[in-house]
Design a protein around this motif. Structure first.
Motif, PDB file in Angstrom:
ATOM      1  N   LYS A 134       0.843  -1.206   0.000  1.00  0.00           N
ATOM      2  CA  LYS A 134       0.000   0.000   0.000  1.00  0.00           C
ATOM      3  C   LYS A 134       0.877   1.254   0.000  1.00  0.00           C
ATOM      4  CE  LYS A 134      -4.058   1.956   2.196  1.00  0.00           C
ATOM      5  NZ  LYS A 134      -5.008   1.826   1.124  1.00  0.00           N
ATOM      6  N   VAL A 135       1.959   1.210   0.779  1.00  0.00           N
ATOM      7  CA  VAL A 135       2.881   2.349   0.839  1.00  0.00           C
ATOM      8  C   VAL A 135       3.553   2.547  -0.520  1.00  0.00           C
ATOM      9  CG1 VAL A 135       4.983   3.242   1.915  1.00  0.00           C
ATOM     10  CG2 VAL A 135       3.225   2.149   3.322  1.00  0.00           C
ATOM     11  N   ARG A 136       4.007   1.456  -1.122  1.00  0.00           N
ATOM     12  CA  ARG A 136       4.642   1.566  -2.439  1.00  0.00           C
ATOM     13  C   ARG A 136       3.659   2.088  -3.483  1.00  0.00           C
ATOM     14  NH1 ARG A 136       7.239  -3.862  -1.425  1.00  0.00           N
ATOM     15  NH2 ARG A 136       9.215  -3.311  -0.467  1.00  0.00           N
ATOM     16  N   ALA A 137       2.383   1.665  -3.395  1.00  0.00           N
ATOM     17  CA  ALA A 137       1.369   2.166  -4.324  1.00  0.00           C
ATOM     18  C   ALA A 137       1.162   3.672  -4.133  1.00  0.00           C
ATOM     19  CB  ALA A 137       0.059   1.409  -4.143  1.00  0.00           C
ATOM     20  N   PHE A 138       1.278   4.142  -2.899  1.00  0.00           N
ATOM     21  CA  PHE A 138       1.175   5.580  -2.645  1.00  0.00           C
ATOM     22  C   PHE A 138       2.350   6.334  -3.268  1.00  0.00           C
ATOM     23  CE2 PHE A 138       2.552   9.077   0.193  1.00  0.00           C
ATOM     24  CZ  PHE A 138       1.559   9.982  -0.114  1.00  0.00           C
ATOM     25  N   LEU A 139       3.531   5.735  -3.202  1.00  0.00           N
ATOM     26  CA  LEU A 139       4.735   6.388  -3.724  1.00  0.00           C
ATOM     27  C   LEU A 139       4.873   6.263  -5.243  1.00  0.00           C
ATOM     28  CD1 LEU A 139       7.243   5.268  -0.959  1.00  0.00           C
ATOM     29  CD2 LEU A 139       6.173   7.514  -1.214  1.00  0.00           C
ATOM     30  N   ASP A 140       4.096   5.397  -5.875  1.00  0.00           N
ATOM     31  CA  ASP A 140       4.170   5.169  -7.321  1.00  0.00           C
ATOM     32  C   ASP A 140       3.292   6.183  -8.057  1.00  0.00           C
ATOM     33  OD1 ASP A 140       4.495   4.191  -9.844  1.00  0.00           O
ATOM     34  OD2 ASP A 140       3.505   2.268  -9.470  1.00  0.00           O
ATOM     35  N   LEU A 141       3.808   7.385  -8.226  1.00  0.00           N
ATOM     36  CA  LEU A 141       3.017   8.460  -8.835  1.00  0.00           C
ATOM     37  C   LEU A 141       2.746   8.246 -10.319  1.00  0.00           C
ATOM     38  CD1 LEU A 141       4.702  11.530  -7.108  1.00  0.00           C
ATOM     39  CD2 LEU A 141       2.601  10.352  -6.455  1.00  0.00           C
ATOM     40  N   THR A 142       3.583   7.497 -11.000  1.00  0.00           N
ATOM     41  CA  THR A 142       3.403   7.313 -12.440  1.00  0.00           C
ATOM     42  C   THR A 142       2.729   5.991 -12.788  1.00  0.00           C
ATOM     43  OG1 THR A 142       5.601   6.326 -12.674  1.00  0.00           O
ATOM     44  CG2 THR A 142       5.422   8.727 -12.964  1.00  0.00           C
ATOM     45  N   GLY A 143       2.430   5.158 -11.801  1.00  0.00           N
ATOM     46  CA  GLY A 143       1.819   3.857 -12.061  1.00  0.00           C
ATOM     47  C   GLY A 143       0.438   3.782 -11.432  1.00  0.00           C
ATOM     48  N   ALA A 144       0.221   2.734 -10.670  1.00  0.00           N
ATOM     49  CA  ALA A 144      -1.070   2.511 -10.017  1.00  0.00           C
ATOM     50  C   ALA A 144      -1.101   3.254  -8.691  1.00  0.00           C
ATOM     51  CB  ALA A 144      -1.282   1.016  -9.814  1.00  0.00           C
ATOM     52  N   TRP A 145      -1.132   4.576  -8.779  1.00  0.00           N
ATOM     53  CA  TRP A 145      -1.048   5.411  -7.581  1.00  0.00           C
ATOM     54  C   TRP A 145      -2.274   5.226  -6.695  1.00  0.00           C
ATOM     55  CZ3 TRP A 145      -3.102  10.711  -6.521  1.00  0.00           C
ATOM     56  CH2 TRP A 145      -2.553  11.247  -5.346  1.00  0.00           C
ATOM     57  N   ASP A 146      -2.041   5.067  -5.390  1.00  0.00           N
ATOM     58  CA  ASP A 146      -3.099   4.949  -4.385  1.00  0.00           C
ATOM     59  C   ASP A 146      -2.988   6.151  -3.455  1.00  0.00           C
ATOM     60  OD1 ASP A 146      -4.833   4.382  -2.325  1.00  0.00           O
ATOM     61  OD2 ASP A 146      -3.941   2.444  -1.823  1.00  0.00           O
ATOM     62  N   PRO A 147      -3.869   7.150  -3.621  1.00  0.00           N
ATOM     63  CA  PRO A 147      -3.754   8.378  -2.831  1.00  0.00           C
ATOM     64  C   PRO A 147      -4.291   8.275  -1.405  1.00  0.00           C
ATOM     65  CG  PRO A 147      -5.635   8.544  -4.270  1.00  0.00           C
ATOM     66  CD  PRO A 147      -4.963   7.228  -4.595  1.00  0.00           C
ATOM     67  N   SER A 148      -4.762   7.104  -0.986  1.00  0.00           N
ATOM     68  CA  SER A 148      -5.422   7.004   0.314  1.00  0.00           C
ATOM     69  C   SER A 148      -4.504   7.368   1.481  1.00  0.00           C
ATOM     70  CB  SER A 148      -6.013   5.610   0.520  1.00  0.00           C
ATOM     71  OG  SER A 148      -5.007   4.629   0.501  1.00  0.00           O
ATOM     72  N   LEU A 149      -3.211   7.106   1.375  1.00  0.00           N
ATOM     73  CA  LEU A 149      -2.318   7.468   2.475  1.00  0.00           C
ATOM     74  C   LEU A 149      -2.140   8.977   2.592  1.00  0.00           C
ATOM     75  CD1 LEU A 149       0.397   4.663   2.438  1.00  0.00           C
ATOM     76  CD2 LEU A 149      -1.692   4.842   3.788  1.00  0.00           C
ATOM     77  N   ALA A 150      -2.364   9.702   1.508  1.00  0.00           N
ATOM     78  CA  ALA A 150      -2.327  11.164   1.587  1.00  0.00           C
ATOM     79  C   ALA A 150      -3.446  11.662   2.503  1.00  0.00           C
ATOM     80  CB  ALA A 150      -2.448  11.788   0.201  1.00  0.00           C
ATOM     81  N   LEU A 151      -4.590  11.003   2.456  1.00  0.00           N
ATOM     82  CA  LEU A 151      -5.690  11.372   3.353  1.00  0.00           C
ATOM     83  C   LEU A 151      -5.319  11.071   4.803  1.00  0.00           C
ATOM     84  CD1 LEU A 151      -8.641   9.989   1.216  1.00  0.00           C
ATOM     85  CD2 LEU A 151      -7.901  12.370   1.438  1.00  0.00           C
ATOM     86  N   VAL A 152      -4.635   9.956   5.030  1.00  0.00           N
ATOM     87  CA  VAL A 152      -4.186   9.603   6.378  1.00  0.00           C
ATOM     88  C   VAL A 152      -3.207  10.664   6.886  1.00  0.00           C
ATOM     89  CG1 VAL A 152      -2.878   7.903   7.729  1.00  0.00           C
ATOM     90  CG2 VAL A 152      -4.549   7.140   6.024  1.00  0.00           C
ATOM     91  N   MET A 153      -2.247  11.028   6.046  1.00  0.00           N
ATOM     92  CA  MET A 153      -1.263  12.039   6.442  1.00  0.00           C
ATOM     93  C   MET A 153      -1.925  13.395   6.661  1.00  0.00           C
ATOM     94  SD  MET A 153       1.931  11.124   4.044  1.00  0.00           S
ATOM     95  CE  MET A 153       2.434   9.438   3.801  1.00  0.00           C
ATOM     96  N   GLY A 154      -2.864  13.735   5.805  1.00  0.00           N
ATOM     97  CA  GLY A 154      -3.593  14.997   5.971  1.00  0.00           C
ATOM     98  C   GLY A 154      -4.372  15.032   7.278  1.00  0.00           C
TER      99      GLY A 154
END
Length: 147
Positions: free
Chosen positions: A37-57
């Motif tokens: 899940k963390v890697r998906a958050f960091l993969d901006l050019t692939g299968a990006w998962d923005p859900s951790l940005a909501l957690v951080m926010g």
């Protein structure tokens, strides 16, 4: 009433335990202990998962007012004084540390807090990360000691 007039040690230990439990459960619920899940958050050019940005926010939204209150109070709820960092400069050491931290986070999909929670939940691969983290901390202490 000053901290020395009360049993601050027990209050601090209980507060630390409760804060750690809430923090750990929050990391698990948010998926921060799942490296994929963390890697998906960091993969901006692939299968990006923005859900951790909501957690951080959400963490920032809670943390900012609490830190402001702590600055005004100057003491913990148990009465102990709060020791704030004195360093404010953005220097080469800070930038290098951030780059090392970010590289490790991206490669492993874990950072220290979630790694400790993952280790405590029995995930064996987290032991490798935690061992490497402790080794890095020991190396830093060795290299950074006063000469």
């Amino acid at each position: 009433m000053d901290c020395k007039d009360r049993n601050c040690g027990a209050v601090a230990a209980l507060s630390s335990l409760l804060a750690g439990l809430v923090f750990g459960l929050g990391l698990i619920a948010a998926g921060m202990t799942d490296p994929m899940k963390v890697r998906a958050f960091l993969d901006l050019t692939g299968a990006w998962d923005p859900s951790l940005a909501l957690v951080m926010g959400a963490a920032i939204a809670v943390g900012v007012p609490v830190m402001a209150l702590a600055r005004r109070r100057g003491r913990t709820w148990s009465g102990a004084p709060i020791e704030w960092p004195q360093a404010t400069a953005i220097d080469a050491r800070l930038i290098a540390g951030g780059l090392i931290f970010g590289t490790g986070w991206g490669l492993a999909g874990l950072c220290p807090g979630p790694a400790l929670v993952a280790l405590g939940s029995g995930w064996g691969e987290a032991a490798i990360f935690v061992a490497a983290m402790l080794g890095g901390m020991a190396l830093h202490a060795l290299l950074d000691r006063p000469r």
